[in-house]
Design a protein around this motif. Structure first.
Motif, PDB file in Angstrom:
ATOM      1  N   ALA A  17     -21.182  -6.224  -0.486  1.00  0.00           N
ATOM      2  CA  ALA A  17     -19.905  -5.857   0.139  1.00  0.00           C
ATOM      3  C   ALA A  17     -20.128  -5.492   1.602  1.00  0.00           C
ATOM      4  CB  ALA A  17     -19.258  -4.693  -0.615  1.00  0.00           C
ATOM      5  N   GLY A  33      -9.236  -6.648   7.009  1.00  0.00           N
ATOM      6  CA  GLY A  33      -9.637  -8.022   6.718  1.00  0.00           C
ATOM      7  C   GLY A  33     -11.136  -8.214   6.760  1.00  0.00           C
ATOM      8  N   MET A  93     -14.098   0.432   0.936  1.00  0.00           N
ATOM      9  CA  MET A  93     -13.472  -0.844   0.619  1.00  0.00           C
ATOM     10  C   MET A  93     -11.982  -0.862   0.962  1.00  0.00           C
ATOM     11  SD  MET A  93     -15.804  -2.916  -0.247  1.00  0.00           S
ATOM     12  CE  MET A  93     -14.825  -4.277  -0.901  1.00  0.00           C
ATOM     13  N   SER A  94     -11.332   0.288   0.901  1.00  0.00           N
ATOM     14  CA  SER A  94      -9.914   0.343   1.271  1.00  0.00           C
ATOM     15  C   SER A  94      -9.749   0.007   2.749  1.00  0.00           C
ATOM     16  CB  SER A  94      -9.336   1.732   0.971  1.00  0.00           C
ATOM     17  OG  SER A  94      -9.223   1.946  -0.415  1.00  0.00           O
ATOM     18  N   SER A 146     -10.613  -3.663   3.424  1.00  0.00           N
ATOM     19  CA  SER A 146      -9.507  -4.529   3.015  1.00  0.00           C
ATOM     20  C   SER A 146      -8.380  -4.492   4.046  1.00  0.00           C
ATOM     21  CB  SER A 146      -8.982  -4.084   1.648  1.00  0.00           C
ATOM     22  OG  SER A 146      -7.818  -4.806   1.292  1.00  0.00           O
ATOM     23  N   CYS A 190     -18.764  -7.426   4.902  1.00  0.00           N
ATOM     24  CA  CYS A 190     -18.010  -6.631   5.877  1.00  0.00           C
ATOM     25  C   CYS A 190     -18.526  -6.842   7.297  1.00  0.00           C
ATOM     26  CB  CYS A 190     -18.089  -5.153   5.480  1.00  0.00           C
ATOM     27  SG  CYS A 190     -17.254  -4.009   6.605  1.00  0.00           S
ATOM     28  N   ARG A 240       0.819  -1.207   0.000  1.00  0.00           N
ATOM     29  CA  ARG A 240       0.000   0.000   0.000  1.00  0.00           C
ATOM     30  C   ARG A 240       0.858   1.265   0.000  1.00  0.00           C
ATOM     31  NH1 ARG A 240      -2.660  -3.688   3.366  1.00  0.00           N
ATOM     32  NH2 ARG A 240      -4.798  -4.168   2.720  1.00  0.00           N
ATOM     33  N   THR A 253     -13.085  -7.916   4.185  1.00  0.00           N
ATOM     34  CA  THR A 253     -13.512  -8.292   2.838  1.00  0.00           C
ATOM     35  C   THR A 253     -12.461  -9.211   2.242  1.00  0.00           C
ATOM     36  OG1 THR A 253     -14.013  -7.478   0.618  1.00  0.00           O
ATOM     37  CG2 THR A 253     -12.423  -6.217   1.881  1.00  0.00           C
ATOM     38  N   GLU A 254     -12.900 -10.067   1.332  1.00  0.00           N
ATOM     39  CA  GLU A 254     -11.965 -10.935   0.633  1.00  0.00           C
ATOM     40  C   GLU A 254     -11.303 -10.201  -0.529  1.00  0.00           C
ATOM     41  OE1 GLU A 254     -13.821 -14.502  -0.684  1.00  0.00           O
ATOM     42  OE2 GLU A 254     -13.515 -15.554   1.214  1.00  0.00           O
ATOM     43  N   GLU A 255     -11.901  -9.101  -0.931  1.00  0.00           N
ATOM     44  CA  GLU A 255     -11.368  -8.358  -2.056  1.00  0.00           C
ATOM     45  C   GLU A 255     -10.083  -7.644  -1.667  1.00  0.00           C
ATOM     46  OE1 GLU A 255     -14.098  -5.848  -4.122  1.00  0.00           O
ATOM     47  OE2 GLU A 255     -15.814  -7.115  -3.624  1.00  0.00           O
ATOM     48  N   GLY A 256      -9.199  -7.491  -2.641  1.00  0.00           N
ATOM     49  CA  GLY A 256      -7.977  -6.748  -2.403  1.00  0.00           C
ATOM     50  C   GLY A 256      -8.286  -5.270  -2.276  1.00  0.00           C
ATOM     51  N   ALA A 257      -7.249  -4.492  -2.001  1.00  0.00           N
ATOM     52  CA  ALA A 257      -7.447  -3.054  -1.809  1.00  0.00           C
ATOM     53  C   ALA A 257      -7.986  -2.395  -3.073  1.00  0.00           C
ATOM     54  CB  ALA A 257      -6.132  -2.400  -1.404  1.00  0.00           C
TER      55      ALA A 257
END
Length: 228
Positions: free
Chosen positions: A177, A92, A85-86, A89, A181, A68, A94-98
């Motif tokens: 999302a 932890g 979302m940042s 992420s 979360c 990052r 969310t499973e999605e990346g940043a």
């Protein structure tokens, strides 16, 4: 490129070594204080050994960089708080990346030009109080980076999803999302402390009833699944 292969002028080598020894991105103001001007930095960028991830911020990339590092550069260049979302992420949640950074800036601040960045950034205008309340400071690449707290992140994700009916709030978060979360938020850790923190922040934003109702459904569903 090894030092002996560069055949640079002394001022370029001095500037490069100063930036490399910092081990983090440096703002133009910090470089100017060390007697290094923008012309010198432009020459270093042309060499390919120095990057400018954000206008006015420079960095020597290495294999040890935090993934990052862009966040650090943004924090040096702007009055910014990482959110949505940042933040999810980072914690932890969310499973999605940043992915594309979600960055809050002051409500009446100018949205930076997309040409100021090496990669895409999503900016969100927030009132000044929202830039302060329940915002934590973390160290990324040796730079102090502001990010919404875990509980504040859950609340923000809810308020800016279509699950929230509050007028005047623009949906920018997928409902799925948010569900992911909050499910991760309540999955482990000190549930009493986390619930208290979440309730405090949610009540401050007038959305505890909506969030607690969703939490009850998630918990009941989980309990039913565990009985099979």
């Amino acid at each position: 490129m090894d030092d002996e292969e560069r055949n640079w002028h002394g001022y370029l080598e001095k500037a490069y070594q100063f930036l490399r020894s910092a081990g983090r991105p440096l703002a133009a103001e910090e470089l100017a204080a060390a007697g290094i001007n923008r012309t010198t930095m432009s020459q270093l960028i042309s060499s390919g050994l120095v990057e400018r991830p954000v206008r006015g911020v420079y960095h020597v990339p290495t294999s040890e960089d935090d993934q990052r590092v862009m966040w650090a550069a943004i924090s040096l260049g702007y009055d910014a708080v990482f959110c949505f979302m940042s933040a999810a992420s980072f914690y932890g949640l969310t499973e999605e990346g940043a992915g594309i950074p979600d960055v809050a800036i002051p409500e009446y601040g100018r949205v930076p030009s997309k040409y100021s960045f090496e990669s895409r950034v999503r900016f969100h205008r927030w009132p000044r109080a929202a830039m302060v309340d329940d915002v934590e400071i973390v160290d990324i690449q040796g730079v102090s980076v502001r990010i919404t707290s875990p509980a504040r992140t859950v609340v923000d994700m809810y308020r800016h999803s279509t699950l929230n009916r509050e007028p005047g709030i623009k949906p920018v978060v997928m409902d799925t999302a948010f569900i992911d979360c909050i499910s991760r938020f309540i999955a482990d850790g000190d549930q009493n402390a986390k619930s208290m923190a979440l309730r405090r922040v949610a009540e401050a934003h007038g959305c505890w009833e909506g969030i607690s109702g969703i939490m009850a459904v998630i918990t009941a569903t989980k309990d039913r699944l565990m009985t099979f």
